[in-house]
Design a protein around this motif. Structure first.
Motif, short mmCIF file in Angstrom:
data_model
loop_
_atom_site.label_atom_id
_atom_site.label_comp_id
_atom_site.label_asym_id
_atom_site.label_seq_id
_atom_site.Cartn_x
_atom_site.Cartn_y
_atom_site.Cartn_z
N ILE A 1 0.69 -1.03 0.11
CA ILE A 1 -0.06 0.00 0.17
C ILE A 1 0.80 1.27 0.12
CG2 ILE A 1 -1.65 1.30 1.42
CD1 ILE A 1 -3.00 -1.14 2.30
N TYR A 2 2.12 1.07 0.75
CA TYR A 2 2.80 2.25 0.99
C TYR A 2 3.58 2.45 -0.64
CZ TYR A 2 7.30 4.93 1.49
OH TYR A 2 8.29 5.86 1.43
N GLN A 3 3.77 1.39 -1.06
CA GLN A 3 4.47 1.37 -2.57
C GLN A 3 3.78 2.13 -3.49
OE1 GLN A 3 7.65 0.79 -3.58
NE2 GLN A 3 8.03 0.67 -1.11
N PHE A 4 2.13 1.76 -3.48
CA PHE A 4 1.24 2.16 -4.37
C PHE A 4 1.17 3.87 -4.06
CE2 PHE A 4 -0.81 -2.04 -4.60
CZ PHE A 4 -0.27 -2.38 -5.58
N TYR A 5 1.10 4.09 -2.87
CA TYR A 5 0.87 5.72 -2.43
C TYR A 5 2.31 6.24 -3.08
CZ TYR A 5 1.15 10.05 0.18
OH TYR A 5 1.04 11.20 0.65
N LYS A 6 3.51 5.77 -2.90
CA LYS A 6 4.75 6.24 -3.50
C LYS A 6 4.80 6.30 -4.96
CE LYS A 6 9.44 5.45 -3.11
NZ LYS A 6 10.86 4.39 -2.58
N ARG A 7 4.16 5.37 -5.52
CA ARG A 7 4.14 5.34 -7.15
C ARG A 7 2.92 6.48 -7.42
NH1 ARG A 7 7.93 3.32 -6.39
NH2 ARG A 7 8.65 1.02 -6.71
N TYR A 8 2.11 6.70 -6.90
CA TYR A 8 1.34 7.90 -7.20
C TYR A 8 1.91 9.01 -6.90
CZ TYR A 8 -2.61 11.11 -6.52
OH TYR A 8 -3.38 12.33 -6.44
N LYS A 9 2.54 9.40 -5.91
CA LYS A 9 3.07 10.47 -5.70
C LYS A 9 4.15 10.88 -6.62
CE LYS A 9 2.36 13.10 -2.83
NZ LYS A 9 1.45 14.11 -2.77
N GLU A 10 4.88 9.77 -7.26
CA GLU A 10 6.17 9.78 -8.13
C GLU A 10 5.45 10.54 -9.50
OE1 GLU A 10 9.39 6.68 -6.73
OE2 GLU A 10 8.02 6.27 -8.06
N ILE A 11 4.36 9.60 -9.93
CA ILE A 11 3.62 10.02 -11.15
C ILE A 11 2.99 11.44 -11.32
CG2 ILE A 11 1.86 9.11 -12.90
CD1 ILE A 11 3.05 6.35 -12.24
N SER A 12 2.50 11.80 -9.85
CA SER A 12 1.70 13.12 -9.85
C SER A 12 2.58 14.08 -10.16
CB SER A 12 1.41 13.36 -8.40
OG SER A 12 0.28 12.21 -8.12
N VAL A 13 4.17 13.92 -10.24
CA VAL A 13 5.10 15.12 -10.61
C VAL A 13 5.18 14.90 -12.06
CG1 VAL A 13 7.40 15.94 -10.37
CG2 VAL A 13 6.09 15.02 -8.25
N LEU A 14 5.05 15.96 -12.86
CA LEU A 14 5.14 15.95 -14.31
C LEU A 14 6.95 16.01 -14.64
CD1 LEU A 14 3.84 16.41 -16.90
CD2 LEU A 14 4.01 18.84 -16.87
N ASP A 15 7.24 14.76 -15.41
CA ASP A 15 8.49 14.57 -15.78
C ASP A 15 8.69 14.37 -17.18
OD1 ASP A 15 9.73 14.22 -13.35
OD2 ASP A 15 8.87 12.38 -12.76
#
Length: 216
Positions: free
Chosen positions: A94-108
């Motif tokens: 669950i932490y990993q999914f949250y972490k992935r969401y926060k990562e993709i939420s940043v425009l790269d």
């Protein structure tokens, strides 16, 4: 006839010139927003999936019957150990999914976004494998508990259901039933995971493919 066809083609080409064309940045932003939304849903679904079984477990009859069953088969300590291990791993995912969401939420850049999409898909894949393995393991533990039980009929409250059968035969029949039931339930959960997470990861793969085209 050919003249009419050529006229239609030319007319379509003229119309096509007036259609809005998206730039690289606009397409990239659209894919980024879609991917971020998908990963957010993966995070939400994992939380819901964790909460629902525990809400059912709050029902006294279900909780007491489960505890009594494990206790009668001498599985209380094993189930406690497996449960703690499962909780730790589920919280990790669950932490990993949250972490992935926060990562993709940043425009790269497209390259970084494709890398993050790949990581998310791998995380989902590992989570599904772990979840299905735990379902199968829970039934395997029950089968082992039944095998080593001295009195299966009393432990599982099966009096009157297997009249005329020896204790040993009852044990093997019940073990076979639990084994088959475990495989069926695991397959059922696998189908649910395929519908939920499979649908979302397919959308991520589609976004990944679109980003690959942008990089060409």
């Amino acid at each position: 006839m050919m003249d009419e066809l050529e006229l239609l083609k030319k007319d379509w080409q003229k119309k096509d010139e007036h259609l809005p064309k998206l730039s690289y940045d606009e397409i990239h932003t659209m894919i980024w927003k879609k991917s971020s939304s998908i990963v957010k849903w993966i995070f939400y679904i994992s939380i819901i999936e964790f909460i629902i079984p525990h809400l059912l477990y709050l029902v006294p009859s279900m909780r007491n019957s489960s505890l009594d069953l494990y206790s009668n088969l001498g599985l209380s300590k094993i189930v406690l150990f497996v449960s703690i291990f499962q909780y730790l791993v589920v919280f990790y995912f669950i932490y990993q999914f949250y972490k992935r969401y926060k990562e993709i939420s940043v425009l790269d850049s497209a390259k970084k976004l494709t890398s993050k999409i790949l990581r998310t898909r791998k995380t989902v894949k590992h989570y599904v494998i772990f979840s299905l393995s735990m379902v199968l393991l829970s039934f395997a533990v029950m089968v082992v508990g039944i095998y080593f039980s001295d009195n299966v009929i009393t432990a599982l409250d099966l009096k009157g259901n297997f009249e005329g059968m020896t204790e040993e035969r009852v044990k093997w029949v019940v073990m076979a039933v639990f084994a088959v039931f475990g495989v069926v339930i695991t397959a059922l959960f696998g189908g649910i995971y395929f519908l939920l997470y499979g649908l979302l990861t397919r959308k991520l793969r589609k976004n990944f493919n679109e980003l690959q085209k942008l990089e060409v």
